[in-house]
Design a protein around this motif. Sequence first.
Motif, PDB file in Angstrom:
ATOM      1  N   ILE A 160     124.608 -26.116  -2.896  1.00  0.00           N
ATOM      2  CA  ILE A 160     123.835 -24.878  -2.746  1.00  0.00           C
ATOM      3  C   ILE A 160     122.344 -25.189  -2.820  1.00  0.00           C
ATOM      4  CG2 ILE A 160     123.421 -22.578  -3.707  1.00  0.00           C
ATOM      5  CD1 ILE A 160     126.291 -22.653  -4.787  1.00  0.00           C
ATOM      6  N   VAL A 161     121.974 -26.147  -3.677  1.00  0.00           N
ATOM      7  CA  VAL A 161     120.581 -26.579  -3.754  1.00  0.00           C
ATOM      8  C   VAL A 161     120.117 -27.113  -2.400  1.00  0.00           C
ATOM      9  CG1 VAL A 161     119.024 -28.320  -4.725  1.00  0.00           C
ATOM     10  CG2 VAL A 161     120.562 -27.046  -6.232  1.00  0.00           C
ATOM     11  N   LEU A 162     120.944 -27.938  -1.767  1.00  0.00           N
ATOM     12  CA  LEU A 162     120.605 -28.481  -0.450  1.00  0.00           C
ATOM     13  C   LEU A 162     120.427 -27.364   0.581  1.00  0.00           C
ATOM     14  CD1 LEU A 162     122.887 -31.623  -0.024  1.00  0.00           C
ATOM     15  CD2 LEU A 162     120.425 -31.564  -0.409  1.00  0.00           C
ATOM     16  N   LEU A 163     121.346 -26.385   0.562  1.00  0.00           N
ATOM     17  CA  LEU A 163     121.271 -25.283   1.525  1.00  0.00           C
ATOM     18  C   LEU A 163     120.036 -24.418   1.291  1.00  0.00           C
ATOM     19  CD1 LEU A 163     125.049 -24.248   1.574  1.00  0.00           C
ATOM     20  CD2 LEU A 163     123.788 -25.452   3.371  1.00  0.00           C
ATOM     21  N   LEU A 164     119.712 -24.143   0.040  1.00  0.00           N
ATOM     22  CA  LEU A 164     118.518 -23.349  -0.266  1.00  0.00           C
ATOM     23  C   LEU A 164     117.248 -24.093   0.142  1.00  0.00           C
ATOM     24  CD1 LEU A 164     119.449 -21.863  -3.776  1.00  0.00           C
ATOM     25  CD2 LEU A 164     119.419 -20.680  -1.582  1.00  0.00           C
ATOM     26  N   ASN A 165     117.222 -25.398  -0.105  1.00  0.00           N
ATOM     27  CA  ASN A 165     116.071 -26.199   0.321  1.00  0.00           C
ATOM     28  C   ASN A 165     115.924 -26.192   1.843  1.00  0.00           C
ATOM     29  OD1 ASN A 165     115.078 -27.016  -2.182  1.00  0.00           O
ATOM     30  ND2 ASN A 165     116.457 -28.770  -2.296  1.00  0.00           N
ATOM     31  N   LYS A 166     117.056 -26.183   2.546  1.00  0.00           N
ATOM     32  CA  LYS A 166     117.043 -26.154   4.002  1.00  0.00           C
ATOM     33  C   LYS A 166     116.507 -24.817   4.511  1.00  0.00           C
ATOM     34  CE  LYS A 166     118.295 -26.922   8.343  1.00  0.00           C
ATOM     35  NZ  LYS A 166     117.567 -27.868   9.223  1.00  0.00           N
ATOM     36  N   TRP A 167     116.993 -23.714   3.942  1.00  0.00           N
ATOM     37  CA  TRP A 167     116.637 -22.381   4.431  1.00  0.00           C
ATOM     38  C   TRP A 167     115.224 -21.958   4.043  1.00  0.00           C
ATOM     39  CZ3 TRP A 167     121.951 -20.439   2.333  1.00  0.00           C
ATOM     40  CH2 TRP A 167     122.959 -20.785   3.232  1.00  0.00           C
ATOM     41  N   PHE A 168     114.810 -22.286   2.809  1.00  0.00           N
ATOM     42  CA  PHE A 168     113.537 -21.762   2.311  1.00  0.00           C
ATOM     43  C   PHE A 168     112.412 -22.793   2.304  1.00  0.00           C
ATOM     44  CE2 PHE A 168     116.783 -19.042   0.297  1.00  0.00           C
ATOM     45  CZ  PHE A 168     116.344 -17.793   0.752  1.00  0.00           C
ATOM     46  N   LEU A 169     112.748 -24.069   2.132  1.00  0.00           N
ATOM     47  CA  LEU A 169     111.719 -25.103   2.077  1.00  0.00           C
ATOM     48  C   LEU A 169     111.723 -26.004   3.307  1.00  0.00           C
ATOM     49  CD1 LEU A 169     112.047 -26.147  -1.693  1.00  0.00           C
ATOM     50  CD2 LEU A 169     110.552 -24.421  -0.663  1.00  0.00           C
ATOM     51  N   LYS A 170     112.628 -25.691   4.253  1.00  0.00           N
ATOM     52  CA  LYS A 170     112.712 -26.419   5.524  1.00  0.00           C
ATOM     53  C   LYS A 170     112.963 -27.915   5.344  1.00  0.00           C
ATOM     54  CE  LYS A 170     111.717 -22.473   7.376  1.00  0.00           C
ATOM     55  NZ  LYS A 170     112.811 -21.644   7.942  1.00  0.00           N
ATOM     56  N   GLN A 171     113.673 -28.277   4.288  1.00  0.00           N
ATOM     57  CA  GLN A 171     114.019 -29.680   4.076  1.00  0.00           C
ATOM     58  C   GLN A 171     115.291 -30.013   4.860  1.00  0.00           C
ATOM     59  OE1 GLN A 171     114.258 -30.661  -0.083  1.00  0.00           O
ATOM     60  NE2 GLN A 171     112.170 -29.977  -0.531  1.00  0.00           N
ATOM     61  N   PRO A 172     115.265 -31.087   5.635  1.00  0.00           N
ATOM     62  CA  PRO A 172     116.415 -31.409   6.492  1.00  0.00           C
ATOM     63  C   PRO A 172     117.648 -31.845   5.692  1.00  0.00           C
ATOM     64  CG  PRO A 172     114.829 -33.204   6.512  1.00  0.00           C
ATOM     65  CD  PRO A 172     114.183 -32.091   5.748  1.00  0.00           C
ATOM     66  N   ILE A 173     118.808 -31.613   6.271  1.00  0.00           N
ATOM     67  CA  ILE A 173     120.080 -32.061   5.708  1.00  0.00           C
ATOM     68  C   ILE A 173     120.637 -33.145   6.616  1.00  0.00           C
ATOM     69  CG2 ILE A 173     122.461 -31.392   5.159  1.00  0.00           C
ATOM     70  CD1 ILE A 173     121.467 -28.622   4.505  1.00  0.00           C
ATOM     71  N   SER A 174     120.922 -34.301   6.039  1.00  0.00           N
ATOM     72  CA  SER A 174     121.429 -35.412   6.842  1.00  0.00           C
ATOM     73  C   SER A 174     122.868 -35.146   7.280  1.00  0.00           C
ATOM     74  CB  SER A 174     121.373 -36.715   6.026  1.00  0.00           C
ATOM     75  OG  SER A 174     122.317 -36.683   4.957  1.00  0.00           O
ATOM     76  N   TYR A 216     117.601 -21.401  -9.563  1.00  0.00           N
ATOM     77  CA  TYR A 216     116.731 -21.799 -10.672  1.00  0.00           C
ATOM     78  C   TYR A 216     116.250 -23.243 -10.489  1.00  0.00           C
ATOM     79  CZ  TYR A 216     116.012 -24.053 -15.214  1.00  0.00           C
ATOM     80  OH  TYR A 216     115.540 -24.823 -16.236  1.00  0.00           O
ATOM     81  N   LEU A 217     117.161 -24.137 -10.103  1.00  0.00           N
ATOM     82  CA  LEU A 217     116.795 -25.539  -9.916  1.00  0.00           C
ATOM     83  C   LEU A 217     115.782 -25.714  -8.789  1.00  0.00           C
ATOM     84  CD1 LEU A 217     120.256 -27.336 -10.310  1.00  0.00           C
ATOM     85  CD2 LEU A 217     118.416 -27.188 -11.989  1.00  0.00           C
ATOM     86  N   VAL A 218     116.005 -24.985  -7.699  1.00  0.00           N
ATOM     87  CA  VAL A 218     115.104 -25.093  -6.546  1.00  0.00           C
ATOM     88  C   VAL A 218     113.736 -24.492  -6.866  1.00  0.00           C
ATOM     89  CG1 VAL A 218     114.702 -24.312  -4.176  1.00  0.00           C
ATOM     90  CG2 VAL A 218     116.974 -25.107  -4.860  1.00  0.00           C
ATOM     91  N   GLY A 219     113.747 -23.299  -7.443  1.00  0.00           N
ATOM     92  CA  GLY A 219     112.494 -22.580  -7.669  1.00  0.00           C
ATOM     93  C   GLY A 219     111.662 -23.109  -8.815  1.00  0.00           C
ATOM     94  N   SER A 220     112.326 -23.653  -9.831  1.00  0.00           N
ATOM     95  CA  SER A 220     111.586 -24.079 -11.025  1.00  0.00           C
ATOM     96  C   SER A 220     111.092 -25.508 -10.936  1.00  0.00           C
ATOM     97  CB  SER A 220     112.473 -23.930 -12.263  1.00  0.00           C
ATOM     98  OG  SER A 220     113.602 -24.787 -12.176  1.00  0.00           O
ATOM     99  N   GLY A 221     111.453 -26.217  -9.874  1.00  0.00           N
ATOM    100  CA  GLY A 221     111.070 -27.622  -9.752  1.00  0.00           C
ATOM    101  C   GLY A 221     109.576 -27.854  -9.842  1.00  0.00           C
ATOM    102  N   TRP A 222     108.794 -26.941  -9.297  1.00  0.00           N
ATOM    103  CA  TRP A 222     107.342 -27.124  -9.318  1.00  0.00           C
ATOM    104  C   TRP A 222     106.727 -26.715 -10.660  1.00  0.00           C
ATOM    105  CZ3 TRP A 222     104.324 -22.659  -9.949  1.00  0.00           C
ATOM    106  CH2 TRP A 222     105.016 -21.439  -9.795  1.00  0.00           C
ATOM    107  N   LEU A 223     107.485 -25.976 -11.487  1.00  0.00           N
ATOM    108  CA  LEU A 223     106.970 -25.560 -12.786  1.00  0.00           C
ATOM    109  C   LEU A 223     107.205 -26.596 -13.879  1.00  0.00           C
ATOM    110  CD1 LEU A 223     107.946 -21.785 -13.166  1.00  0.00           C
ATOM    111  CD2 LEU A 223     105.645 -22.750 -13.082  1.00  0.00           C
ATOM    112  N   ILE A 224     108.306 -27.313 -13.780  1.00  0.00           N
ATOM    113  CA  ILE A 224     108.697 -28.241 -14.847  1.00  0.00           C
ATOM    114  C   ILE A 224     107.621 -29.290 -15.135  1.00  0.00           C
ATOM    115  CG2 ILE A 224     110.343 -30.061 -15.441  1.00  0.00           C
ATOM    116  CD1 ILE A 224     112.537 -28.331 -14.225  1.00  0.00           C
TER     117      ILE A 224
END
Length: 301
Positions: A114-128, A174-182
């Motif tokens: 789910i983290v990978l999918l959220l990164n793909k949809w919202f942060l435009k990070q590619p999925i191999s 939470y993992l995706v969104g809080s990464g920049w705060l930690i």
Amino acid sequence: MQTSKQFWYGLGLGVLGIVLFSSKAVMVKMAYTYKVDSISILLLRMLFSFPFYLVIAFWYNKQNGNVKPNKKDYLWLVFFGFVGYYLASYFDFVGLTYIKASLERIILFLYPTIVLLLNKWFLKQPISKIQGFAIGLTYLGVVIAFSSEVSITGPDVILGGFYILLSAITYASYLVGSGWLIPKFGVVKFTAYAMLVSCVCVFIHYGFISKSNLLDLSWQVYVLGACIAVFATVIPSFLVSASIKMISSSNFAIVAGVGPISTIILAGIFLNEMLTWIQLFGALVVIIGILLVSLNKTSNT
């Protein structure tokens, strides 16, 4: 330079942490046998956890990460504490009223995908391609495990599975969104603050909706609530952090595969839960898929 002894020590800490985390679902299911509702046992978990995280937050109060946080960062911390620990925990505890502990762990184990999918949809990070294949494999494993369970226990398992999936989604968010705060707070301080926020949310939730009297519960429920807080929440969180520091996140990704297996074993011992061979095969498919996701993700970083 890491020695072989340090590696095996870190590996042991990781396995112990994962097994303790896995025991949470089993102890929650044991508490439900004493006719306690989900919000009450969640409240007990937070009540017993609260002093530990309060001390940790106070101890690390003057320690910041790489960048000093501002007021907006604290507001985001409150939001992610609400989403990542309060909502995720609440959905998890409600879902456990409908499904087996072992199946709960299989669904929660999906959060890396789910983290990978959220990164793909919202942060435009590619999925191999390997990650895409692994994601498909994990959800195929869940379908295999749950299609068999629906035929055995009825449609309630779908509702329970839906709640657990919501728990996995909120935790992944939470993992995706809080990464920049930690990095601004530091891992320990951020986790302690977020847990305190979730504790307050649970206290408010219980005060508004619960019709049960917390003082009327059986003593076994209090013991289980304390065990969930100490042995399935506080202690494993530090064991896992220490393990990752000693053996690296890529090696820990392999250790994490112990989670569903240990839950299945513990549920069999303490709850007499038995999975069919088809469900065990589905669990194995999920574990293989998640390991592929985690290892491929680590190798690309």
